[in-house]
Design an enzyme around this catalytic site. Structure first.
Site, PDB file in Angstrom:
ATOM      1  N   SER A 107      -7.249   6.512  19.740  1.00  0.00           N
ATOM      2  CA  SER A 107      -6.164   6.160  18.815  1.00  0.00           C
ATOM      3  C   SER A 107      -5.444   4.892  19.262  1.00  0.00           C
ATOM      4  O   SER A 107      -5.305   4.630  20.459  1.00  0.00           O
ATOM      5  CB  SER A 107      -5.167   7.326  18.774  1.00  0.00           C
ATOM      6  OG  SER A 107      -3.970   6.925  18.143  1.00  0.00           O
ATOM      7  N   TYR A 131      -4.497   1.003  13.716  1.00  0.00           N
ATOM      8  CA  TYR A 131      -3.424   0.903  12.731  1.00  0.00           C
ATOM      9  C   TYR A 131      -3.065  -0.567  12.661  1.00  0.00           C
ATOM     10  O   TYR A 131      -2.742  -1.180  13.700  1.00  0.00           O
ATOM     11  CB  TYR A 131      -2.191   1.698  13.174  1.00  0.00           C
ATOM     12  CG  TYR A 131      -2.304   3.205  13.025  1.00  0.00           C
ATOM     13  CD1 TYR A 131      -2.599   3.780  11.789  1.00  0.00           C
ATOM     14  CD2 TYR A 131      -2.085   4.056  14.096  1.00  0.00           C
ATOM     15  CE1 TYR A 131      -2.676   5.164  11.635  1.00  0.00           C
ATOM     16  CE2 TYR A 131      -2.151   5.438  13.949  1.00  0.00           C
ATOM     17  CZ  TYR A 131      -2.451   5.980  12.720  1.00  0.00           C
ATOM     18  OH  TYR A 131      -2.525   7.339  12.570  1.00  0.00           O
ATOM     19  N   THR A 157      -7.708   3.075   9.955  1.00  0.00           N
ATOM     20  CA  THR A 157      -7.085   4.219   9.262  1.00  0.00           C
ATOM     21  C   THR A 157      -6.277   3.706   8.084  1.00  0.00           C
ATOM     22  O   THR A 157      -5.398   2.854   8.248  1.00  0.00           O
ATOM     23  CB  THR A 157      -6.202   5.008  10.254  1.00  0.00           C
ATOM     24  OG1 THR A 157      -7.060   5.544  11.265  1.00  0.00           O
ATOM     25  CG2 THR A 157      -5.480   6.156   9.561  1.00  0.00           C
ATOM     26  N   LYS A 234     -11.274   4.972   7.591  1.00  0.00           N
ATOM     27  CA  LYS A 234     -10.951   6.389   7.770  1.00  0.00           C
ATOM     28  C   LYS A 234      -9.763   6.778   6.902  1.00  0.00           C
ATOM     29  O   LYS A 234      -8.714   6.130   6.955  1.00  0.00           O
ATOM     30  CB  LYS A 234     -10.602   6.655   9.238  1.00  0.00           C
ATOM     31  CG  LYS A 234     -10.061   8.049   9.522  1.00  0.00           C
ATOM     32  CD  LYS A 234      -9.864   8.252  11.018  1.00  0.00           C
ATOM     33  CE  LYS A 234      -9.405   9.651  11.360  1.00  0.00           C
ATOM     34  NZ  LYS A 234      -7.972   9.871  11.187  1.00  0.00           N
ATOM     35  N   HIS A 258      -6.423  13.169   7.371  1.00  0.00           N
ATOM     36  CA  HIS A 258      -5.604  13.083   8.579  1.00  0.00           C
ATOM     37  C   HIS A 258      -5.266  14.488   9.091  1.00  0.00           C
ATOM     38  O   HIS A 258      -4.188  14.732   9.630  1.00  0.00           O
ATOM     39  CB  HIS A 258      -4.313  12.306   8.273  1.00  0.00           C
ATOM     40  CG  HIS A 258      -3.875  11.356   9.349  1.00  0.00           C
ATOM     41  ND1 HIS A 258      -4.085  10.014   9.306  1.00  0.00           N
ATOM     42  CD2 HIS A 258      -3.229  11.575  10.522  1.00  0.00           C
ATOM     43  CE1 HIS A 258      -3.567   9.437  10.379  1.00  0.00           C
ATOM     44  NE2 HIS A 258      -3.058  10.385  11.151  1.00  0.00           N
TER      45      HIS A 258
END
Ligand SMILES: Cc1cc2nc3c(=O)[nH]c(=O)nc-3n(C[C@H](O)[C@H](O)[C@H](O)COP(=O)(O)O)c2cc1C
Length: 366
Positions: A107, A131, A157, A234, A258
């Site tokens: 992440s 992100y 994402t 995603k 998510h």
């Protein structure tokens, strides 16, 4: 130690070990948690078709994904802040994935940095979840760090431009524990997170300051232009968005809501998968995550056209249960369950898992 023979046992063990702050963060979904529950329940609306008298003395779970061979078609989804579950956090999870020969996704908001994870698991196939930040130069630097550290794909994402409202976090006034940091960010940004003392979830405040809610498909095209790595999108839940993602340069799509943490009331991912595969499955690999807790769940998703599935919370439960060993156990359990389910369906190779393995049940079995 609890006797652990399935992911639900790992979850029970983790529930007993984690404090309220971490447990609320890991386990909660958005709002009424309808989608969180349905991600799991929806798998029960599909039924497997056992087949007999096939030679299943050898069952091969390997799969080729974006040119990399993996030992099992079940990988690790990105989940933030894993050091709340165990001091070695993402490094332990990545090592578990390395040992099992599957993909580990890190992440952006991890508590171990890109470089730490690369050093901990140099041979793992590693993907970096991105992100996009308002500061595009910082975004590019992060992508370049992932490239340099040997990550082999960027997972963009797209379902979290605003963060869903997770009631447990709001009630707990969730904060990342002060001894941890958002390891991929500079000191300045770490201070922003730690300094957040408002009532609502600290992570929401962080996201609202740094992440870019103005993201559009143009930004996907931009991202594909600034990295040599394949970009996977995603958080796609509709055939329309999947088609646009591929038109704009995505090398694959991940059907995901998510883990029920964003739009409550949206479809379960296993229900969204088939239409996405029909729309883009001939153009790129389609992956999915959400609610996979057993090998039979993974088999159902593969039968609906997924190239591979990913799990989020099961690895967090494993990590909380017993660090690297627990994370590995989560993957081992899923591996052996999938192997068994494939064999009992008379299938010996992942490539032979087709829609013939599955049927949709008219009745709900909740
Ligand atoms: C605690 C937690 C943190 C997460 N953090 C991220 C994240 O940082 N980035 C991201 O793209 N997805 C994140 N996700 C979503 C997961 O990647 C994945 O979509 C989801 O966990 C799959 O559902 P499952 O937990 O039922 O397996 C997170 C999920 C959880 C439970």
């Amino acid at each position: 130690m609890y006797p652990v023979v399935c992911i639900d046992d790992l979850e029970r063990s983790a529930l007993a070990r984690l404090d309220q702050n971490a447990l609320g963060y890991y386990s909660s979904g958005a709002d009424g948690e309808q989608t969180l529950r349905d991600n799991i329940a929806a798998f029960q609306r599909y039924r497997l078709r056992p087949r007999c008298m096939v030679d299943i003395s050898t069952i091969d779970l390997t799969q080729t994904v974006l040119g990399h061979q993996v030992n099992m078609p079940i990988g690790v989804a990105p989940t933030a802040m894993q050091r709340m579950a165990h001091p070695e956090g993402e490094c332990a999870t990545a090592r578990a994935a390395e040992q099992m020969g599957t993909i580990f996704t890190l992440s952006t908001i991890s508590t171990s940095s890109i470089e730490q994870v690369a050093a901990a698991a140099p041979r793992a196939t590693k993907w970096f979840q991105l992100y996009v930040l308002k500061d595009r130069a910082m975004t590019v630097r992060m992508v370049q760090r992932a490239e340099r550290a040997g990550f082999s794909a960027i997972v963009l994402t797209v379902d979290a431009q605003l963060f869903g409202r997770r009631l447990a976090d709001a009630r707990n006034g969730f904060q990342m524990p002060p001894h941890l940091s958002m390891a991929n960010f500079t000191e300045e940004l770490k201070n922003t997170v730690k300094g957040s003392g408002e009532q609502a979830s600290g992570i929401n405040n962080f996201v609202q300051t740094l992440f870019d809610p103005s993201l559009t498909w143009d930004d996907l095209s931009w991202l594909c232009g600034v990295t040599r790595l394949p970009v996977l999108v995603k958080g796609v839940m509709t055939p329309e968005d999947a088609a646009t993602a591929v038109d704009r340069g995505a090398s694959g799509v991940i059907v995901s809501n998510h883990g029920g943490r964003q739009l409550d009331g949206c479809l379960a991912t296993v229900d969204a998968l088939g239409p996405v595969v029909a729309a883009v499955g001939h153009r790129c690999p389609v992956f999915m995550d959400g609610g996979v807790r057993r090998g039979t769940d993974a088999l159902k998703a593969l039968a609906l056209g997924a190239c591979m599935v990913f799990v989020g919370r099961p690895l967090l439960w494993g990590l909380a249960h017993d660090g690297e060993r627990g994370a590995r156990l989560a993957l081992q359990l899923l591996h052996s369950e999938l192997r068994l389910a494939m064999g009992l369906c008379g299938v010996t190779k992942v490539a032979d898992v087709t829609e013939k393995v599955i049927e949709k049940s008219e009745r709900s079995h909740l």
